[in-house]
Design a protein around this motif. Structure first.
Motif, PDB file in Angstrom:
ATOM      1  N   LEU A  48      97.851   4.292  63.344  1.00 21.48           N
ATOM      2  CA  LEU A  48      97.395   5.684  63.290  1.00 21.48           C
ATOM      3  C   LEU A  48      98.105   6.637  64.252  1.00 21.48           C
ATOM      4  O   LEU A  48      97.725   7.802  64.345  1.00 21.48           O
ATOM      5  N   SER A  51      99.249   9.675  62.414  1.00 18.49           N
ATOM      6  CA  SER A  51      98.134  10.498  61.930  1.00 18.49           C
ATOM      7  C   SER A  51      97.523  11.293  63.081  1.00 18.49           C
ATOM      8  O   SER A  51      97.261  12.497  62.950  1.00 18.49           O
ATOM      9  N   ILE A  52      97.315  10.635  64.205  1.00 22.21           N
ATOM     10  CA  ILE A  52      96.763  11.324  65.377  1.00 22.21           C
ATOM     11  C   ILE A  52      97.748  12.411  65.819  1.00 22.21           C
ATOM     12  O   ILE A  52      97.354  13.545  66.101  1.00 22.21           O
ATOM     13  N   GLY A  55      97.640  15.379  63.343  1.00 23.17           N
ATOM     14  CA  GLY A  55      96.408  16.155  63.528  1.00 23.17           C
ATOM     15  C   GLY A  55      96.484  17.021  64.768  1.00 23.17           C
ATOM     16  O   GLY A  55      96.104  18.202  64.757  1.00 23.17           O
ATOM     17  N   LEU A  56      97.046  16.448  65.837  1.00 22.25           N
ATOM     18  CA  LEU A  56      97.195  17.187  67.095  1.00 22.25           C
ATOM     19  C   LEU A  56      98.180  18.344  66.933  1.00 22.25           C
ATOM     20  O   LEU A  56      97.934  19.459  67.402  1.00 22.25           O
ATOM     21  N   ALA A  59      96.731  21.253  65.047  1.00 23.82           N
ATOM     22  CA  ALA A  59      95.585  21.930  65.666  1.00 23.82           C
ATOM     23  C   ALA A  59      95.957  22.835  66.835  1.00 23.82           C
ATOM     24  O   ALA A  59      95.130  23.635  67.281  1.00 23.82           O
ATOM     25  N   ASN A  86     102.173  18.430  54.903  1.00 21.48           N
ATOM     26  CA  ASN A  86     101.453  19.277  55.869  1.00 21.48           C
ATOM     27  C   ASN A  86     102.401  19.573  57.027  1.00 21.48           C
ATOM     28  O   ASN A  86     102.258  19.027  58.125  1.00 21.48           O
TER      29      ASN A  86
ATOM     30  N   VAL B  43      93.186  19.253  55.198  1.00 19.72           N
ATOM     31  CA  VAL B  43      94.299  18.304  55.051  1.00 19.72           C
ATOM     32  C   VAL B  43      93.815  17.099  54.253  1.00 19.72           C
ATOM     33  O   VAL B  43      93.111  16.238  54.786  1.00 19.72           O
ATOM     34  N   SER B  45      93.771  13.486  52.831  1.00 19.55           N
ATOM     35  CA  SER B  45      94.433  12.260  53.300  1.00 19.55           C
ATOM     36  C   SER B  45      94.421  11.207  52.201  1.00 19.55           C
ATOM     37  O   SER B  45      93.663  11.285  51.245  1.00 19.55           O
ATOM     38  N   GLU B  50      93.336   6.816  57.875  1.00 16.64           N
ATOM     39  CA  GLU B  50      94.353   7.829  58.179  1.00 16.64           C
ATOM     40  C   GLU B  50      93.664   9.162  58.476  1.00 16.64           C
ATOM     41  O   GLU B  50      93.998   9.856  59.450  1.00 16.64           O
ATOM     42  N   GLY B  53      92.252   9.312  61.843  1.00 21.73           N
ATOM     43  CA  GLY B  53      93.317   9.538  62.825  1.00 21.73           C
ATOM     44  C   GLY B  53      93.655  11.019  62.914  1.00 21.73           C
ATOM     45  O   GLY B  53      93.788  11.576  64.009  1.00 21.73           O
ATOM     46  N   LEU B  54      93.778  11.678  61.773  1.00 28.35           N
ATOM     47  CA  LEU B  54      94.044  13.124  61.751  1.00 28.35           C
ATOM     48  C   LEU B  54      92.935  13.875  62.494  1.00 28.35           C
ATOM     49  O   LEU B  54      93.202  14.789  63.279  1.00 28.35           O
ATOM     50  N   ALA B  56      90.907  12.717  64.817  1.00 29.76           N
ATOM     51  CA  ALA B  56      90.969  12.439  66.261  1.00 29.76           C
ATOM     52  C   ALA B  56      92.029  13.328  66.914  1.00 29.76           C
ATOM     53  O   ALA B  56      91.802  13.906  67.981  1.00 29.76           O
ATOM     54  N   GLY B  57      93.190  13.450  66.258  1.00 31.55           N
ATOM     55  CA  GLY B  57      94.255  14.292  66.797  1.00 31.55           C
ATOM     56  C   GLY B  57      93.854  15.752  66.842  1.00 31.55           C
ATOM     57  O   GLY B  57      94.071  16.437  67.848  1.00 31.55           O
ATOM     58  N   ALA B  58      93.253  16.236  65.755  1.00 35.40           N
ATOM     59  CA  ALA B  58      92.833  17.644  65.706  1.00 35.40           C
ATOM     60  C   ALA B  58      91.794  17.923  66.785  1.00 35.40           C
ATOM     61  O   ALA B  58      91.842  18.964  67.458  1.00 35.40           O
ATOM     62  N   PHE B  59      90.868  16.986  66.963  1.00 36.09           N
ATOM     63  CA  PHE B  59      89.832  17.172  67.991  1.00 36.09           C
ATOM     64  C   PHE B  59      90.468  17.273  69.379  1.00 36.09           C
ATOM     65  O   PHE B  59      90.102  18.133  70.183  1.00 36.09           O
TER      66      PHE B  59
END
Ligand SMILES: [Mg+2]
Lengths: 187, 165
Positions: A48, A51-52, A55-56, A59, A86, B43, B45, B50, B53-54, B56-59
């Motif tokens: 992941l 993916s993490i 997402g980061l 954001a 994305n 987004v 997925s 997965e 994971g997205l 967690a990253g956004a948070f």
């Protein structure tokens, strides 16, 4: 070059950026070479990191480098279409491809056989994909950081590990320290 | 206001700005609303781990994140829930279509439905079950509860809640 040598070469470049680092030895090596609040270490959850990292990157504004491995990308191959579709131009996915599952004893991966992760990434729609030899990783990363374009870098190195202790930091401490750093850099 | 609109309005009122989805027939309407909402970055997925994971990253990037998924996915997200979301104490509302309940036309869906609450209980995930339409009235409180306790929280929504297929 083995992965830890690639990491040592790129540390001067990534040290000033947000880094999401893959489970196991990659995180242990980065922690050993250059521990700092801008590093997020994965202690579990193989696959992941990308993916993490995405997402980061989506954001917030700061640049994000996800350090992933060939085995981990293979276990979450669905990530590449998500990355491609994305687009985050502050995101770099660096796949250190040693053709093996390093943290579990160097069992071979399919990326070291017929499967090209760079070709997979391109087929998934990723627009800027570069495959480089291990020794050229720092230069490719430098170009990507200057380019402001979402980039996937596949760095082909040989398998091999150095002996390091596990990361003893508590996950909540890792996360809290990282989030404060993200917030500080975005304010 | 439709149920779909109410759910998305509660997301927005609770400053949830990032939503990842894996589709289910029952969730089609709410996913459309998420996609349409100017306040939410949607987004899609390919797989629910997965998606987590997205989230967690956004948070960690400063955006509250939620996942919309089907209960069958609890079979593939156990490790991610335990070793990422729970281990790092990341709040995560999980809006879940509870397939395999009354009105279900597909027998195979029942095979995961019978494990759904047991899996959530085993993972110590606070779980709410929306069966009647008025149950959506608790959604806002459940979101606040999620960010109070920094846990993954499951909201199971069955076919009766969505008004059949
Ligand atoms: Mg490897």
């Amino acid at each position: 070059m083995i992965r830890s040598e690639v990491l040592r070469e790129i540390v001067p470049l990534i040290s000033d950026h947000l880094v999401v680092c893959n489970i196991g030895l990659p995180s242990q090596e980065l922690h050993h070479i250059d521990d700092q609040p801008s590093n997020f270490y994965m202690l579990g959850t193989m696959g992941l990191a990308s993916s993490i990292g995405l997402g980061l990157a989506l954001a917030q504004k700061e640049k994000v480098i996800a350090i992933d491995g060939d085995g981990s990308v293979l276990t979450n191959l669905g990530t590449l279409p998500t990355v491609a579709n994305n687009v985050a131009d502050n995101f770099i996915l660096l796949i250190i491809d040693n053709g093996s599952y390093g943290s579990t004893g160097d069992q071979p991966t399919y990326a070291g056989k017929k499967t090209s992760l760079a070709a997979v990434a391109r087929a998934c729609g990723c627009e800027t994909v570069v495959e480089v030899a291990a020794k050229d990783t720092a230069q490719a990363l430098k170009t990507a950081l200057e380019g402001d374009k979402m980039t996937v870098i596949v760095s082909k190195c040989i398998s091999g590990n150095i002996k390091l202790p596990v990361i003893a930091m508590d996950p909540v401490v890792i996360r809290d320290r990282f989030m404060r750093e993200v917030q500080r850099r975005n304010s | 206001m439709s149920i779909d609109e109410k759910i998305v309005a509660d997301f927005v009122a609770n400053r949830i700005e990032f939503v990842t989805t894996v589709p289910c027939k029952q969730l089609g309407g709410v996913i459309d609303q998420v996609e349409r909402s100017p306040q939410i970055h949607h987004v899609p997925s390919n797989k629910e781990d997965e998606g987590m994971g997205l989230c967690a990253g956004a948070f960690m990037g400063g955006k509250r994140a939620a996942i919309i998924m089907q209960n069958t996915a609890l079979g593939v997200t156990g490790n991610t829930l335990a070793t990422l979301i729970q281990f790092y104490r990341i709040p995560l509302p999980m809006l879940i279509s509870y397939r395999g309940e009354l009105g279900e036309p597909i027998a195979c869906q029942v095979e995961m439905a019978v494990h759904t609450k047991a899996l959530l209980a085993q993972l110590h995930i606070p779980t709410y079950h929306f069966h009647r339409q008025e149950d959506v009235g608790e959604f806002d409180k459940i979101l606040k509860y999620t960010y109070m306790c920094n846990k993954p929280v499951a909201i199971l929504t069955d076919a009766s809640f969505w008004g059949g297929y």
